[in-house]
Design an enzyme around this catalytic site. Structure first.
Site, PDB file in Angstrom:
ATOM      1  N   ARG A  80      -3.326   4.876  -0.245  1.00  0.00           N
ATOM      2  CA  ARG A  80      -3.650   5.482  -1.523  1.00  0.00           C
ATOM      3  C   ARG A  80      -2.738   4.945  -2.630  1.00  0.00           C
ATOM      4  NH1 ARG A  80      -6.627   9.539  -1.126  1.00  0.00           N
ATOM      5  NH2 ARG A  80      -5.825   9.734   0.992  1.00  0.00           N
ATOM      6  N   THR A  81      -1.434   5.110  -2.452  1.00  0.00           N
ATOM      7  CA  THR A  81      -0.492   4.638  -3.465  1.00  0.00           C
ATOM      8  C   THR A  81      -0.581   3.117  -3.577  1.00  0.00           C
ATOM      9  OG1 THR A  81       0.941   6.497  -2.870  1.00  0.00           O
ATOM     10  CG2 THR A  81       1.900   4.767  -4.216  1.00  0.00           C
ATOM     11  N   LYS A 128      13.383 -10.183  11.503  1.00  0.00           N
ATOM     12  CA  LYS A 128      14.450 -11.077  11.960  1.00  0.00           C
ATOM     13  C   LYS A 128      15.829 -10.475  11.696  1.00  0.00           C
ATOM     14  CE  LYS A 128      11.491 -15.028  10.831  1.00  0.00           C
ATOM     15  NZ  LYS A 128      11.205 -15.971   9.747  1.00  0.00           N
ATOM     16  N   ARG A 136       7.816   1.294  -1.151  1.00  0.00           N
ATOM     17  CA  ARG A 136       7.484   2.527  -0.449  1.00  0.00           C
ATOM     18  C   ARG A 136       8.227   2.523   0.879  1.00  0.00           C
ATOM     19  NH1 ARG A 136       3.769   6.960  -0.954  1.00  0.00           N
ATOM     20  NH2 ARG A 136       3.249   7.687   1.117  1.00  0.00           N
ATOM     21  N   HIS A 145       8.780  10.775  -5.473  1.00  0.00           N
ATOM     22  CA  HIS A 145       7.571   9.972  -5.636  1.00  0.00           C
ATOM     23  C   HIS A 145       7.193  10.148  -7.106  1.00  0.00           C
ATOM     24  CE1 HIS A 145       3.964   7.934  -4.963  1.00  0.00           C
ATOM     25  NE2 HIS A 145       3.405   8.646  -4.012  1.00  0.00           N
TER      26      HIS A 145
END
Lengths: 324, 324, 324
Positions: B68-69, B98, B119, B148
């Site tokens: 969604r975001t 890595k 995110r 958020h």
């Protein structure tokens, strides 16, 4: 692409050529590429969007994780107005999962785009891809322990930008000489020029293969293998540090034993470095350069070396697609 | 970005600022953002493509699943003519695999783009990223149970658009107050304004932490905790429903016990709602709002609330990149 | 999209229509689409970038691996100046992982884009998506053993381009008739025209379901089932070879038994083919067409059939989005 030799020389004309190995480049080709790279760098500082690759599409087939090379090539296309079709991990999300050969995947994707950029863990995959392709050029973005030509080109450009020449240089390469793809390509690149000397610093079991060493020497470059930091000469133009690559080891304990053999610290730089030199690293690093080194003005690995990667790739894409 | 405080106040000037937390915004900053958001909304109804971010690139580093975001930010960039480099699940496909640090990943990607949207499931990762970045602004697209901010801004805009003010409001927040990141940000946002009252409806074990509650109250907002739907006042301007987040629970049985504590049904809306109110939800939902509610004109969660997300992010990106 | 029947007929007007099944198309609709496809093909040979979809965004929700269809649709959008939001494997990287319904995912994504292209392994998912969508058209990019209308349309276009008509044709379909989605769609397509005859060559246990066979026959097409290559008539206009799809089998040994029942070799082509025919395959192949056939000028599967896929999808997207 086509039926012709994928490893054919650039010979002054990039348009439509596959870019698989540094062996395709003469010093003149590199000079041409670097001139365009300069233009790209100026264009960027202009801050106006370029659209010379508008309508052009690059497919990025990344069979092996690499956010860095992926991001850099993506950025290069987009900075010139082009688009990208990204297939990360095709083993999982694509027809490869249904048993398709690499050749068929390439023959498919060339119908969707203007250039294919391939990353793989298997040596020779990019050459295989270039042989399969009919219409579009293939760019090798790293094939296992094989080559990674655009990494070498951006490394060369970074040195060239600093010293104005690729002749008469002394450099130190440190880390994994055995499996280090970027190191191999860089040595090849510097072999094209005159009077260069390279010191290779690595653990005993990660030295160059004898055959490789002899071949490089034959090509005219002076190579001196060292195993202790104390042997680093004060006269280096550049230090090129590399990661010991875990993914090339079959035994974890073997890896643990050597992974931090040589760590670049501010102290080491003070003891054996000089004021005019630069410090480079292809990244990612996992501890072999201390973060305290990052703010040293000689440390280019997080700044201009990386930015140059985008500019060199912009230049290469524009040339290969015949748009400059 | 840079050496300055990543949490610095916007103070009327968005250009080059990291966007990490609602605490950076004054009501004046929010007003400025919302004015641009309005412009973006008009632009969209114009149906002509905007190119104000042409040539600009956003990197989307999504360490945690969030279509969604991810989709909303991608859309926002593209609607303004920009491009995106998407790295989903970098743990698997990138140098992170890595062993690279978050800081190095950020320092790398800022060479490829003009803004980084991150995110993560770890609180503080976006601040860490902002401290690492030299050149480009970082936007927090959600960090674990932390903040958020763009979600809060779109929520505030949706309320503002409906009621013409962010003062003198009464609202109900329902669901997980303990872990609910969007809820925390929304309370913070409404605390900036005057004379607001919030009813928090949650199971006993998902109430706000005492410290959080006290801090919010100190900031001037009136908070009333309730544990039964019967306590919902008739006078609410908005109901803000949320999901009980499975991924924040360590015990599945604990989750199962509370996940459907409060379910929004047409009946509940009839009993305790009023005609002027709106119903919101940050989505995704997993049963806590019945689908029969979707067609109610007061239900904004699938329509204007989501569309506003794109408009707010368009405005923010244009402002942060100094293009408006 | 909307509350209307998602399977409604095109009836001369593509704008805003969901594209879920070939049954929505009349021969007139197909003719219209093919005329635009021709334009797209010319536009490509022009080598100037088209911008008719500039500012438009397609979401590609791919719940099932398919690099080919993914690449083809991506290319189609980009060739017309549009952008794409790619969600590959949403089960892992998205709100679906948090328990969201397909309907909510669709209702979310339509706020971010202008058209949604969905690929799924569940029959009917695209219809479900079309019912959920309010604002934007849904395009079915393959739903399990169901339909794959754009594949059928590109197949029809390839035949039409070669023979100038879709009437009076004789064709051979070989491989898995039972589960072969592309085969079902192609038969449906050719049923719309007059006087066509299809030979279906498959192992006994991969024949068409009786119901399907009867339905097709009722629609007017002549179908002859054969089980040996010796029964292939010399008069075919096209051979359409397909893969036996491993992913549709529950037993691996069942799959192994039949996977290479019929292999197309140069010899088979010589024995039973003719000079004017063409050879097609939806790809990927896993051995059922020998690579020695690839260079035969009648083999279109790696060249014009695939290129036509992009042109047909460009035409469809431009029409559905009302831009042509």
């Amino acid at each position: 692409m086509g039926n012709i030799d994928p490893l054919q020389k650039i010979n002054g004309d990039f348009k439509g050529k596959d870019i698989l190995s540094l062996t395709q480049f003469s010093p003149k080709d590199i000079e041409k590429l670097f001139n365009v790279t300069w233009k790209m760098k100026h264009l960027a500082s202009d801050n106006r969007p370029s659209l010379i690759l508008q309508g052009k599409i690059a497919s990025l087939l990344f069979y092996e994780p690499s956010s860095r090379t992926f991001g850099s090539f993506s950025s290069a296309m987009m900075r010139l107005g082009g688009s990208t079709i990204a297939i990360q991990n095709p083993q999982a999300v694509s027809s490869v999962a249904k048993g398709e050969t690499l050749e068929d995947t390439i023959k498919t994707f060339e119908n969707y785009c203007d250039v294919i950029i391939i990353r793989s863990s298997n040596v020779g995959d990019s050459t295989k891809a270039a042989k399969a392709a009919f219409f579009v050029p293939i760019i090798n973005a790293g094939d296992g322990t094989g080559e990674h030509p655009t990494q070498a080109l951006l490394d060369l450009f970074t040195i060239y930008e600093k010293f104005g020449s690729l002749n008469n240089l002394t450099g130190l390469l440190a880390g994994d000489m055995l499996n280090g793809r970027t190191v191999h390509s860089l040595i090849k690149g510097l072999s094209l020029y005159k009077n260069n000397t390279l010191y290779l610093l690595s653990p005993m079991n990660l030295k160059l293969k004898k055959d490789d060493l002899e071949n490089f020497r034959k090509s005219g470059i002076k190579i001196i293998e060292i195993t202790s930091e104390k042997e680093i000469p004060k006269t280096c133009h550049f230090w090129y540090w590399t990661r010991v690559q875990k993914e090339r080891f079959t035994s974890l304990s073997e890896y643990e034993k050597v992974k931090h053999s040589f760590v670049l610290t501010p102290k080491l730089l003070e003891q054996f470095g000089n004021q005019k030199m630069v410090v480079m690293h292809p990244l990612p690093r996992v501890g072999e350069i201390k973060e305290a080194v990052d703010s040293d003005p000689r440390a280019l690995y997080l700044t201009s070396q990386m930015k140059n990667g985008v500019f060199v790739r912009m230049a290469l894409l524009a040339l290969v697609l015949g748009k400059i």
